[in-house]
Design an enzyme around this catalytic site. Structure first.
Site, PDB file in Angstrom:
ATOM      1  CG  HIS A  89     -20.009  27.434 102.549  1.00 25.23           C
ATOM      2  ND1 HIS A  89     -19.620  28.483 103.360  1.00 25.23           N
ATOM      3  CD2 HIS A  89     -19.170  27.445 101.491  1.00 25.23           C
ATOM      4  CE1 HIS A  89     -18.603  29.109 102.796  1.00 25.23           C
ATOM      5  NE2 HIS A  89     -18.307  28.491 101.656  1.00 25.23           N
TER       6      HIS A  89
ATOM      7  CG  HIS B 130     -12.086  23.410 101.351  1.00 22.36           C
ATOM      8  ND1 HIS B 130     -12.058  23.595  99.983  1.00 22.36           N
ATOM      9  CD2 HIS B 130     -12.220  24.635 101.887  1.00 22.36           C
ATOM     10  CE1 HIS B 130     -12.154  24.880  99.712  1.00 22.36           C
ATOM     11  NE2 HIS B 130     -12.266  25.548 100.863  1.00 22.36           N
TER      12      HIS B 130
HETATM   13  P1  2AM Z   1     -13.063  28.972 101.191  1.00 21.10           P
HETATM   14  O1  2AM Z   1     -14.096  28.238 101.934  1.00 21.10           O
HETATM   15  O2  2AM Z   1     -11.909  28.129 100.851  1.00 21.10           O
HETATM   16  O3  2AM Z   1     -12.638  30.251 101.855  1.00 21.10           O
HETATM   17  C1  2AM Z   1     -17.395  32.329  99.473  1.00 21.10           C
HETATM   18  O4  2AM Z   1     -16.445  33.323  99.491  1.00 21.10           O
HETATM   19  C2  2AM Z   1     -16.787  30.990  99.175  1.00 21.10           C
HETATM   20  O5  2AM Z   1     -16.080  31.012  97.952  1.00 21.10           O
HETATM   21  C3  2AM Z   1     -15.823  30.527 100.225  1.00 21.10           C
HETATM   22  O6  2AM Z   1     -16.166  29.212 100.546  1.00 21.10           O
HETATM   23  C4  2AM Z   1     -14.460  30.556  99.604  1.00 21.10           C
HETATM   24  O7  2AM Z   1     -13.725  29.400  99.800  1.00 21.10           O
HETATM   25  C5  2AM Z   1     -14.757  30.606  98.134  1.00 21.10           C
HETATM   26  N1  2AM Z   1     -13.905  31.577  97.472  1.00 21.10           N
HETATM   27  C6  2AM Z   1     -13.739  32.872  97.787  1.00 21.10           C
HETATM   28  N2  2AM Z   1     -12.906  33.460  96.937  1.00 21.10           N
HETATM   29  C7  2AM Z   1     -12.517  32.505  96.048  1.00 21.10           C
HETATM   30  C8  2AM Z   1     -11.672  32.493  94.905  1.00 21.10           C
HETATM   31  N3  2AM Z   1     -11.034  33.569  94.477  1.00 21.10           N
HETATM   32  N4  2AM Z   1     -11.533  31.321  94.254  1.00 21.10           N
HETATM   33  C9  2AM Z   1     -12.165  30.203  94.675  1.00 21.10           C
HETATM   34  N5  2AM Z   1     -12.982  30.163  95.714  1.00 21.10           N
HETATM   35  C10 2AM Z   1     -13.159  31.297  96.402  1.00 21.10           C
END
Ligand code: 2AM
Length: 169
Positions: free
Chosen positions: A37, A119
């Site tokens: 996603h 991303h």
């Molecule tokens: P990522 O794709 O860069 O890992 C579900 O966990 C989504 O939220 C993931 O896409 C993750 O990004 C993002 N995510 C998880 N923890 C986060 C945080 N503390 N701050 C910002 N994005 C976060």
């Protein structure tokens, strides 16, 4: 309580990306196709009443359909996430992501992060950046966005769409 985030689903781009990733050396633990996603806004833990208010706010959100090139690789050193993303993207994506983050912030959610870097994470626990070349050459066409719930299972995390809303001008 549920751990929530808003994101664009990948649909037909997901198998292409997985195929592309798996045909080349790529660092870290691969993210399963079903979990791919593009995050719009990370929200974090929310109760049911807050979830309902998020959904009501999302319902009122307006954004045209989005066309996002995925033509770059990248690596978040601290998060150890290796990804593909756009080198340039439509400003409407920034506007949508910001609006959704604001909805979360008004409800006491989010991580206070200021910068938005679109991303698609293709692997986690990546100890190094993926090779930049050959560059990816994909396009994510999004005509809706969704609120997801992150669920931990014995087989790893999985992301369940709770509700989706159309992107239309
Ligand atoms: P990522 O794709 O860069 O890992 C579900 O966990 C989504 O939220 C993931 O896409 C993750 O990004 C993002 N995510 C998880 N923890 C986060 C945080 N503390 N701050 C910002 N994005 C976060």
């Amino acid at each position: 309580m549920a751990k929530l985030f808003f994101a664009l689903p990948l649909h037909e781009t997901a198998p292409e990306l997985i195929d592309w990733r798996d045909r080349r050396p790529w660092p870290g633990l691969p993210v399963p196709e079903i979990n791919l996603h593009l995050t719009l806004a990370f929200l974090g833990e929310a109760d049911e009443a807050t979830q309902a208010r998020l959904m009501a706010a999302a319902e009122r959100q307006h954004c045209p359909p989005l066309r996002i090139p995925l033509d770059q690789t990248g690596w978040f050193h601290r998060a150890k996430a290796a990804w593909v993303g756009p080198s340039e993207w439509p400003n409407e994506l920034n506007v949508l992501a910001k609006a959704l983050r604001r909805h979360g912030e008004r409800l006491g959610l989010g991580n206070g992060e200021q910068g938005y870097r679109p991303h698609v994470t293709l692997s986690r626990k990546a100890g190094e950046a993926p090779a930049e070349l050959p560059a990816p050459d994909f396009v994510l066409t999004a005509d809706h966005f969704c609120l997801y719930r992150s669920v931990s299972t014995p087989d790893g995390v999985c992301y369940q769409p709770l509700a989706c809303w159309p992107l239309r001008a």
